[in-house]
Motif scaffolding. Structure first.
Motif, PDB file in Angstrom:
ATOM      1  N   VAL A 188     -12.299  11.319 -37.671  1.00  0.00           N
ATOM      2  CA  VAL A 188     -12.697  12.971 -37.711  1.00  0.00           C
ATOM      3  C   VAL A 188     -12.657  13.775 -38.844  1.00  0.00           C
ATOM      4  CG1 VAL A 188     -12.238  14.932 -36.470  1.00  0.00           C
ATOM      5  CG2 VAL A 188     -12.063  12.738 -35.255  1.00  0.00           C
ATOM      6  N   PRO A 189     -13.419  14.191 -39.508  1.00  0.00           N
ATOM      7  CA  PRO A 189     -13.298  14.763 -40.767  1.00  0.00           C
ATOM      8  C   PRO A 189     -12.354  16.107 -40.788  1.00  0.00           C
ATOM      9  CG  PRO A 189     -15.719  14.626 -40.172  1.00  0.00           C
ATOM     10  CD  PRO A 189     -14.855  14.102 -38.916  1.00  0.00           C
ATOM     11  N   ASN A 190     -11.864  16.240 -42.106  1.00  0.00           N
ATOM     12  CA  ASN A 190     -10.822  17.435 -42.144  1.00  0.00           C
ATOM     13  C   ASN A 190     -11.252  18.650 -41.527  1.00  0.00           C
ATOM     14  OD1 ASN A 190      -8.444  18.603 -43.129  1.00  0.00           O
ATOM     15  ND2 ASN A 190      -9.427  18.965 -44.977  1.00  0.00           N
ATOM     16  N   GLY A 191     -10.488  19.328 -40.794  1.00  0.00           N
ATOM     17  CA  GLY A 191     -10.618  20.517 -40.153  1.00  0.00           C
ATOM     18  C   GLY A 191     -11.475  20.486 -38.864  1.00  0.00           C
ATOM     19  N   GLN A 192     -11.859  19.212 -38.355  1.00  0.00           N
ATOM     20  CA  GLN A 192     -12.481  19.385 -37.227  1.00  0.00           C
ATOM     21  C   GLN A 192     -11.288  19.040 -35.981  1.00  0.00           C
ATOM     22  OE1 GLN A 192     -15.955  17.044 -37.237  1.00  0.00           O
ATOM     23  NE2 GLN A 192     -16.994  18.132 -38.691  1.00  0.00           N
ATOM     24  N   VAL A 193     -11.546  19.355 -34.883  1.00  0.00           N
ATOM     25  CA  VAL A 193     -10.864  19.019 -33.619  1.00  0.00           C
ATOM     26  C   VAL A 193     -10.882  17.645 -33.326  1.00  0.00           C
ATOM     27  CG1 VAL A 193     -10.345  19.834 -31.214  1.00  0.00           C
ATOM     28  CG2 VAL A 193     -11.113  21.374 -33.000  1.00  0.00           C
ATOM     29  N   ILE A 194      -9.709  17.087 -33.208  1.00  0.00           N
ATOM     30  CA  ILE A 194      -9.694  15.833 -32.559  1.00  0.00           C
ATOM     31  C   ILE A 194      -9.411  15.582 -31.138  1.00  0.00           C
ATOM     32  CG2 ILE A 194      -8.238  13.458 -32.458  1.00  0.00           C
ATOM     33  CD1 ILE A 194      -7.205  14.399 -35.319  1.00  0.00           C
ATOM     34  N   SER A 195      -8.841  16.402 -30.501  1.00  0.00           N
ATOM     35  CA  SER A 195      -8.661  16.238 -29.065  1.00  0.00           C
ATOM     36  C   SER A 195      -8.270  17.719 -28.508  1.00  0.00           C
ATOM     37  CB  SER A 195      -7.598  15.297 -28.774  1.00  0.00           C
ATOM     38  OG  SER A 195      -6.529  15.686 -29.265  1.00  0.00           O
ATOM     39  N   GLN A 196      -8.264  17.861 -27.229  1.00  0.00           N
ATOM     40  CA  GLN A 196      -7.973  19.234 -26.656  1.00  0.00           C
ATOM     41  C   GLN A 196      -7.227  19.114 -25.274  1.00  0.00           C
ATOM     42  OE1 GLN A 196     -12.291  20.331 -26.129  1.00  0.00           O
ATOM     43  NE2 GLN A 196     -11.211  21.324 -24.346  1.00  0.00           N
ATOM     44  N   ILE A 197      -6.248  19.962 -24.735  1.00  0.00           N
ATOM     45  CA  ILE A 197      -5.484  19.917 -23.683  1.00  0.00           C
ATOM     46  C   ILE A 197      -5.735  21.327 -23.112  1.00  0.00           C
ATOM     47  CG2 ILE A 197      -3.518  19.425 -22.257  1.00  0.00           C
ATOM     48  CD1 ILE A 197      -2.934  17.151 -24.268  1.00  0.00           C
ATOM     49  N   PRO A 198      -6.366  21.574 -21.716  1.00  0.00           N
ATOM     50  CA  PRO A 198      -6.984  20.613 -20.990  1.00  0.00           C
ATOM     51  C   PRO A 198      -8.279  20.098 -21.580  1.00  0.00           C
ATOM     52  CG  PRO A 198      -6.343  22.739 -19.706  1.00  0.00           C
ATOM     53  CD  PRO A 198      -6.165  22.852 -21.449  1.00  0.00           C
ATOM     54  N   ALA A 199      -8.694  18.961 -20.584  1.00  0.00           N
ATOM     55  CA  ALA A 199      -9.996  18.459 -21.314  1.00  0.00           C
ATOM     56  C   ALA A 199     -11.166  19.364 -20.841  1.00  0.00           C
ATOM     57  CB  ALA A 199      -9.902  16.882 -20.378  1.00  0.00           C
ATOM     58  N   PRO A 200     -11.895  19.022 -21.657  1.00  0.00           N
ATOM     59  CA  PRO A 200     -13.470  19.833 -21.396  1.00  0.00           C
ATOM     60  C   PRO A 200     -13.902  19.545 -19.900  1.00  0.00           C
ATOM     61  CG  PRO A 200     -13.450  18.310 -23.405  1.00  0.00           C
ATOM     62  CD  PRO A 200     -12.170  18.081 -22.798  1.00  0.00           C
ATOM     63  N   GLY A 201     -14.418  20.620 -19.564  1.00  0.00           N
ATOM     64  CA  GLY A 201     -14.924  20.690 -18.024  1.00  0.00           C
ATOM     65  C   GLY A 201     -13.953  20.909 -17.132  1.00  0.00           C
ATOM     66  N   SER A 202     -12.455  21.137 -17.581  1.00  0.00           N
ATOM     67  CA  SER A 202     -11.500  21.154 -16.632  1.00  0.00           C
ATOM     68  C   SER A 202     -11.895  22.647 -15.851  1.00  0.00           C
ATOM     69  CB  SER A 202     -10.186  20.889 -17.112  1.00  0.00           C
ATOM     70  OG  SER A 202     -10.213  19.534 -17.766  1.00  0.00           O
ATOM     71  N   SER A 203     -11.340  22.785 -14.739  1.00  0.00           N
ATOM     72  CA  SER A 203     -11.525  24.325 -14.148  1.00  0.00           C
ATOM     73  C   SER A 203      -9.753  24.871 -14.331  1.00  0.00           C
ATOM     74  CB  SER A 203     -11.980  24.199 -12.596  1.00  0.00           C
ATOM     75  OG  SER A 203     -13.133  23.790 -12.684  1.00  0.00           O
ATOM     76  N   ILE A 204      -9.675  25.942 -14.768  1.00  0.00           N
ATOM     77  CA  ILE A 204      -8.384  26.590 -14.769  1.00  0.00           C
ATOM     78  C   ILE A 204      -8.580  28.033 -14.865  1.00  0.00           C
ATOM     79  CG2 ILE A 204      -7.262  24.640 -16.469  1.00  0.00           C
ATOM     80  CD1 ILE A 204      -7.487  26.360 -18.785  1.00  0.00           C
ATOM     81  N   GLU A 205      -7.548  28.700 -14.511  1.00  0.00           N
ATOM     82  CA  GLU A 205      -7.419  30.110 -14.425  1.00  0.00           C
ATOM     83  C   GLU A 205      -7.757  30.713 -15.788  1.00  0.00           C
ATOM     84  OE1 GLU A 205      -3.898  31.549 -12.897  1.00  0.00           O
ATOM     85  OE2 GLU A 205      -4.132  30.640 -10.883  1.00  0.00           O
ATOM     86  N   LYS A 206      -8.451  32.058 -15.833  1.00  0.00           N
ATOM     87  CA  LYS A 206      -8.548  32.658 -16.850  1.00  0.00           C
ATOM     88  C   LYS A 206      -7.289  33.040 -17.799  1.00  0.00           C
ATOM     89  CE  LYS A 206     -12.824  35.241 -16.643  1.00  0.00           C
ATOM     90  NZ  LYS A 206     -13.513  36.704 -16.578  1.00  0.00           N
ATOM     91  N   ARG A 207      -7.337  33.324 -19.224  1.00  0.00           N
ATOM     92  CA  ARG A 207      -6.132  33.460 -19.928  1.00  0.00           C
ATOM     93  C   ARG A 207      -5.020  32.480 -20.075  1.00  0.00           C
ATOM     94  NH1 ARG A 207      -7.770  37.754 -17.061  1.00  0.00           N
ATOM     95  NH2 ARG A 207      -8.767  39.526 -18.069  1.00  0.00           N
ATOM     96  N   ARG A 208      -5.506  31.296 -19.528  1.00  0.00           N
ATOM     97  CA  ARG A 208      -4.492  30.096 -19.755  1.00  0.00           C
ATOM     98  C   ARG A 208      -4.762  29.687 -21.275  1.00  0.00           C
ATOM     99  NH1 ARG A 208      -3.261  26.877 -15.326  1.00  0.00           N
ATOM    100  NH2 ARG A 208      -2.209  25.473 -17.060  1.00  0.00           N
ATOM    101  N   GLU A 209      -3.993  28.706 -21.712  1.00  0.00           N
ATOM    102  CA  GLU A 209      -3.884  28.332 -23.178  1.00  0.00           C
ATOM    103  C   GLU A 209      -4.515  26.914 -23.266  1.00  0.00           C
ATOM    104  OE1 GLU A 209       0.075  28.222 -24.903  1.00  0.00           O
ATOM    105  OE2 GLU A 209      -0.089  30.517 -24.944  1.00  0.00           O
TER     106      GLU A 209
END
Length: 353
Positions: free
Chosen positions: A318-339
């Motif tokens: 993954v090039p410098n400065g780009q996002v490798i991963s995230q939590i929660p996963a893409p497409g997850s349904s969570i409440e607004k204003r969660r981190e």
């Protein structure tokens, strides 16, 4: 930039741009005239040795002395405008052709474009005296060293209506993988909708408005495929409206619709009620993997979520400065204003000398 060109004080046409590395360990200055190009570097061999604050002050002084010596035997030459470049007037807020409201706001400038790529659409941000600015991010505690939290763009102040316009309310919508932003804004004369589209080029957009309650009427709008904003003025007070937006593709199919709820209810004092329906609603986490950190933070905020912990890791893929991963996963349904936590690449790990 024009300012740096003046700072060099060499009394001839010059263009210049500075640059720095992380934590101001290195300073760069590149400058050129029609007959000479020069670059300048100043920094530390070992990052732990220190940093250079306001490095442009030093780089311009050093390079100015070089230029003055080199230009003693060189004639003054003006920059020539290349063929295929044209200069037109645009609004400096939207980048589009100005309307009368842009003229009144003093936002009309002249800029250069490649011929054939000149904007033809008229500015849609200035509507009368109201400045319909795109959504923006308010600084949080991470900016404690740079002005503190709670700050937004200076021009956002122009959005705040005074007594002449009444109150203003905003509601974030539930987005999709194609429509990454869908917001509704209540203004004095109705509702303004704004969205961002990241899918295949659409033939058109299908917008549907449904009024809740006794009226319950549904109205459909077909918008051009390059539309990203629509103002709906045929509305009633004290009504909750649901807007759904989908893109119609060239093959006639529709994308998954995005949805936003907005209320035009007013309180006893005649002000718009800013407690919009859907507060605390479930939203879909956007996919920010593979994009640069700044873009990732923008998408997270625009989805109605907060940027959480940001980690930095080395990565060979993954090039410098780009996002490798995230939590929660893409497409997850969570409440607004969660981190949403993201891991950002530092690029491949290199051996030390």
């Amino acid at each position: 930039t024009k300012y740096l060109g003046r700072a060099l004080q060499i009394d001839r046409p010059v263009a210049a741009k500075t640059g720095t590395t992380e934590n101001w360990k290195d300073v760069y200055l590149a400058a050129y005239t029609p007959n000479l190009v020069a670059t300048f570097w100043m920094g530390y061999d070992e990052p732990k040795m220190g940093s250079i604050q306001q490095g442009w002050r030093y780089s311009t002084v050093f390079l100015r002395e070089v230029f003055l010596e080199a230009f003693q035997d060189l004639e003054i030459v003006e920059f020539e405008q290349p063929e295929g470049i044209v200069r037109v007037s645009v609004c400096n807020k939207s980048g589009l052709r100005p309307n009368e409201s842009c003229q009144a706001a003093g936002t009309v400038i002249s800029d250069y474009f490649i011929e054939g790529q000149v904007p033809v659409e008229i500015c849609d941000m200035h509507q009368g005296m109201f400045y319909n600015r795109p959504p923006y991010i308010i600084t949080d505690e991470r900016w404690s060293r740079r002005g503190g939290p709670g700050r937004g763009p200076e021009d956002a102040k122009e959005m705040l209506p005074g007594d002449e316009f009444g109150d203003f309310a905003e509601q974030w919508g539930q987005t999709t993988s194609e429509i990454s932003l869908f917001n509704a804004y209540v203004v004095q004369d109705g509702v303004t909708l704004q969205w961002q589209y990241e899918g295949t080029n659409p033939k058109s957009f299908e917008l549907q408005r449904t009024a809740q309650g006794a009226a319950g009427e549904t109205v459909n709008f077909e918008l051009e495929g390059n539309t990203r904003q629509y103002s709906d003025t045929d509305l009633a007070e004290n009504t909750i409206y649901t807007y759904t937006l989908a893109a119609r593709l060239a093959d006639g199919t529709l994308t998954e619709p995005a949805t936003v709820y907005i209320s035009t209810s007013v309180d006893a004092g005649g002000s718009i009620d800013t407690q919009q329906p859907g507060s605390g609603d479930i939203v879909v986490v956007p996919n920010v993997t593979g994009v640069f950190q700044a873009i990732a933070e923008m998408r997270i905020s625009r989805a109605g979520l907060k940027v959480g912990i940001i980690e930095h890791q080395y990565s060979d893929t993954v090039p410098n400065g780009q996002v490798i991963s995230q939590i929660p996963a893409p497409g997850s349904s969570i409440e607004k204003r969660r981190e949403v936590k993201i891991v950002v690449s530092k690029g491949p790990e290199t051996g030390s000398f």
